[in-house]
Design a protein around this motif. Structure first.
Motif, PDB file in Angstrom:
ATOM      1  N   UNK A 137      26.184 -35.449 -22.677  1.00 35.16           N
ATOM      2  CA  UNK A 137      24.912 -34.531 -22.541  1.00 35.16           C
ATOM      3  C   UNK A 137      24.271 -33.868 -23.584  1.00 35.16           C
ATOM      4  N   UNK A 138      25.275 -33.488 -24.655  1.00 35.42           N
ATOM      5  CA  UNK A 138      24.674 -32.994 -25.929  1.00 35.42           C
ATOM      6  C   UNK A 138      24.245 -34.227 -26.800  1.00 35.42           C
ATOM      7  N   UNK A 139      24.816 -35.381 -26.505  1.00 41.70           N
ATOM      8  CA  UNK A 139      24.141 -36.574 -27.217  1.00 41.70           C
ATOM      9  C   UNK A 139      22.723 -36.827 -26.716  1.00 41.70           C
ATOM     10  N   UNK A 140      22.340 -36.727 -25.399  1.00 39.60           N
ATOM     11  CA  UNK A 140      21.174 -36.875 -24.991  1.00 39.60           C
ATOM     12  C   UNK A 140      20.251 -35.805 -25.587  1.00 39.60           C
ATOM     13  N   UNK A 141      20.731 -34.472 -26.013  1.00 33.63           N
ATOM     14  CA  UNK A 141      19.968 -33.518 -26.356  1.00 33.63           C
ATOM     15  C   UNK A 141      19.545 -33.889 -27.720  1.00 33.63           C
ATOM     16  N   UNK A 142      20.588 -34.434 -28.465  1.00 36.72           N
ATOM     17  CA  UNK A 142      20.436 -34.500 -29.900  1.00 36.72           C
ATOM     18  C   UNK A 142      19.519 -35.637 -30.199  1.00 36.72           C
ATOM     19  N   UNK A 143      19.727 -36.701 -29.436  1.00 38.78           N
ATOM     20  CA  UNK A 143      18.642 -37.742 -29.519  1.00 38.78           C
ATOM     21  C   UNK A 143      17.287 -37.295 -29.428  1.00 38.78           C
ATOM     22  N   UNK A 144      17.063 -36.653 -28.502  1.00 40.76           N
ATOM     23  CA  UNK A 144      15.587 -36.011 -28.357  1.00 40.76           C
ATOM     24  C   UNK A 144      15.278 -35.200 -29.342  1.00 40.76           C
TER      25      UNK A 144
ATOM     26  N   UNK B 161      16.201 -22.410 -21.362  1.00 39.87           N
ATOM     27  CA  UNK B 161      17.068 -21.757 -21.704  1.00 39.87           C
ATOM     28  C   UNK B 161      18.642 -22.573 -21.713  1.00 39.87           C
ATOM     29  N   UNK B 162      18.544 -23.468 -20.931  1.00 39.72           N
ATOM     30  CA  UNK B 162      19.831 -24.411 -20.891  1.00 39.72           C
ATOM     31  C   UNK B 162      19.842 -25.119 -22.268  1.00 39.72           C
ATOM     32  N   UNK B 163      18.438 -25.723 -22.292  1.00 32.46           N
ATOM     33  CA  UNK B 163      18.516 -26.631 -23.752  1.00 32.46           C
ATOM     34  C   UNK B 163      18.568 -25.816 -24.907  1.00 32.46           C
TER      35      UNK B 163
ATOM     36  N   UNK C 114      21.252 -26.871 -27.654  1.00 35.09           N
ATOM     37  CA  UNK C 114      21.069 -26.908 -29.138  1.00 35.09           C
ATOM     38  C   UNK C 114      21.796 -25.962 -29.932  1.00 35.09           C
ATOM     39  N   UNK C 115      21.992 -25.141 -29.495  1.00 29.82           N
ATOM     40  CA  UNK C 115      22.872 -24.157 -30.435  1.00 29.82           C
ATOM     41  C   UNK C 115      24.382 -24.623 -30.365  1.00 29.82           C
ATOM     42  N   UNK C 116      24.834 -25.224 -29.418  1.00 29.26           N
ATOM     43  CA  UNK C 116      26.164 -25.922 -29.184  1.00 29.26           C
ATOM     44  C   UNK C 116      26.128 -27.123 -30.056  1.00 29.26           C
ATOM     45  N   UNK C 117      25.242 -27.811 -30.257  1.00 26.15           N
ATOM     46  CA  UNK C 117      25.272 -28.900 -31.130  1.00 26.15           C
ATOM     47  C   UNK C 117      25.232 -28.589 -32.549  1.00 26.15           C
ATOM     48  N   UNK C 118      24.234 -27.485 -32.927  1.00 24.27           N
ATOM     49  CA  UNK C 118      24.570 -27.003 -34.412  1.00 24.27           C
ATOM     50  C   UNK C 118      26.005 -26.514 -34.812  1.00 24.27           C
ATOM     51  N   UNK C 119      26.650 -25.644 -33.794  1.00 22.43           N
ATOM     52  CA  UNK C 119      27.962 -25.237 -33.756  1.00 22.43           C
ATOM     53  C   UNK C 119      29.113 -26.360 -34.209  1.00 22.43           C
ATOM     54  N   UNK C 120      28.897 -27.359 -33.254  1.00 19.87           N
ATOM     55  CA  UNK C 120      29.872 -28.447 -33.289  1.00 19.87           C
ATOM     56  C   UNK C 120      29.717 -29.279 -34.272  1.00 19.87           C
ATOM     57  N   UNK C 121      28.522 -29.660 -34.910  1.00 18.27           N
ATOM     58  CA  UNK C 121      28.259 -30.381 -36.140  1.00 18.27           C
ATOM     59  C   UNK C 121      28.267 -29.755 -37.149  1.00 18.27           C
ATOM     60  N   UNK C 122      27.914 -28.351 -37.527  1.00 18.77           N
ATOM     61  CA  UNK C 122      28.085 -27.821 -38.534  1.00 18.77           C
ATOM     62  C   UNK C 122      26.663 -27.779 -39.322  1.00 18.77           C
TER      63      UNK C 122
ATOM     64  N   UNK D 219      17.778 -26.769 -36.818  1.00 28.00           N
ATOM     65  CA  UNK D 219      17.318 -27.975 -36.041  1.00 28.00           C
ATOM     66  C   UNK D 219      16.854 -29.091 -36.964  1.00 28.00           C
ATOM     67  N   UNK D 220      16.359 -28.807 -37.980  1.00 31.12           N
ATOM     68  CA  UNK D 220      15.917 -30.009 -38.772  1.00 31.12           C
ATOM     69  C   UNK D 220      17.005 -30.735 -39.417  1.00 31.12           C
ATOM     70  N   UNK D 221      18.254 -30.092 -39.693  1.00 28.57           N
ATOM     71  CA  UNK D 221      19.393 -31.005 -40.109  1.00 28.57           C
ATOM     72  C   UNK D 221      20.058 -31.661 -39.080  1.00 28.57           C
ATOM     73  N   UNK D 222      20.036 -30.931 -37.863  1.00 30.17           N
ATOM     74  CA  UNK D 222      20.348 -31.738 -36.772  1.00 30.17           C
ATOM     75  C   UNK D 222      19.835 -33.148 -36.538  1.00 30.17           C
TER      76      UNK D 222
END
Length: 230
Positions: A172-179, A198-200, A204-212, A216-219
């Protein structure tokens, strides 16, 4: 064409977008002001030649967007960004750079810049970038994202390393990151995936935390570098 990204938080919209242009080259300022002045909803209300003048413009001109060069005499663009981080009502800042993404551009993104453009960007793209920034979005020039990846301190990754980094994310997070990498807004991602806004935002916040990733730009850069958009 540049890629445009919505970021968390929005700026209040008004009929005319007030823009400041700060560059130590008078001809560059004149060129940018002429392009933006041709758009009916944009107005260049002030210009400056260094970081100190940028801070004064922000203090006095109620700007929506600040176009900022990084390398200037006296206080440079990074110095101005460091000061603007302390101001709760600073305008959206878009960095203008000449040749390629380097460590200064990566640092600018960490300091809160909403994106970056080459100074010889197509005029229509420059106008569009200012509009996106005024709405709370960010802009990346796609010709610079690959160079930028190598200058992000938290992601000194080649393509394989970036792919390994994102492989830790759930499907699910990969789907969001791809978009996110495709430049989709939170609302568009929500519509595509059948989720609430709100879920999105939470994903996004979870992606930023997990990848460092710092924002959003660097993600989005990471998504591109990892091959998620291929």
């Amino acid at each position: 064409m540049s890629t445009q990204f919505e970021v968390d938080g929005t700026r209040a919209e008004r009929a005319t977008i007030r823009v400041g242009v700060v560059d130590d080259e008078p001809m560059a300022r004149t060129f940018v002001a002429k392009i933006l002045g041709s758009a009916p909803d944009l107005e260049v209300v002030a210009e400056g030649a260094n970081g100190a003048e940028a801070l004064e413009l922000v203090r006095t001109q109620n700007l929506d967007v600040l176009l900022l060069d990084l390398r200037m005499p006296g206080m440079d663009g990074l110095g101005a960004l460091r000061e603007l981080r302390r101001r709760p009502t600073a305008p959206a800042v878009v960095v203008l750079t000449t040749f390629h993404a380097d460590q200064a551009v990566a640092t600018a993104l960490r300091l809160g810049a909403k994106g970056f453009l080459l100074k010889h960007v197509d005029p229509a793209e420059l106008v569009r970038a200012v509009r996106v920034a005024a709405r709370g979005g960010a802009v990346l020039d796609p010709t610079l994202t690959q160079d930028l990846m190598g200058h992000l301190a938290s992601h000194h990754l080649d393509r394989l390393g970036a792919a390994t980094e994102v492989a830790r994310l759930s499907a699910r997070l990969l789907d969001v990151l791809r978009l996110v990498g495709m430049g989709r807004s939170n609302g568009e991602i929500a519509g595509d995936l059948g989720l609430s806004d709100s879920t999105v935002r939470g994903y996004v916040s979870e992606i930023l935390a997990a990848t460092g990733c710092s924002n959003r730009v660097t993600a989005a850069v990471l998504a591109q570098r990892a091959g998620l958009l291929d």
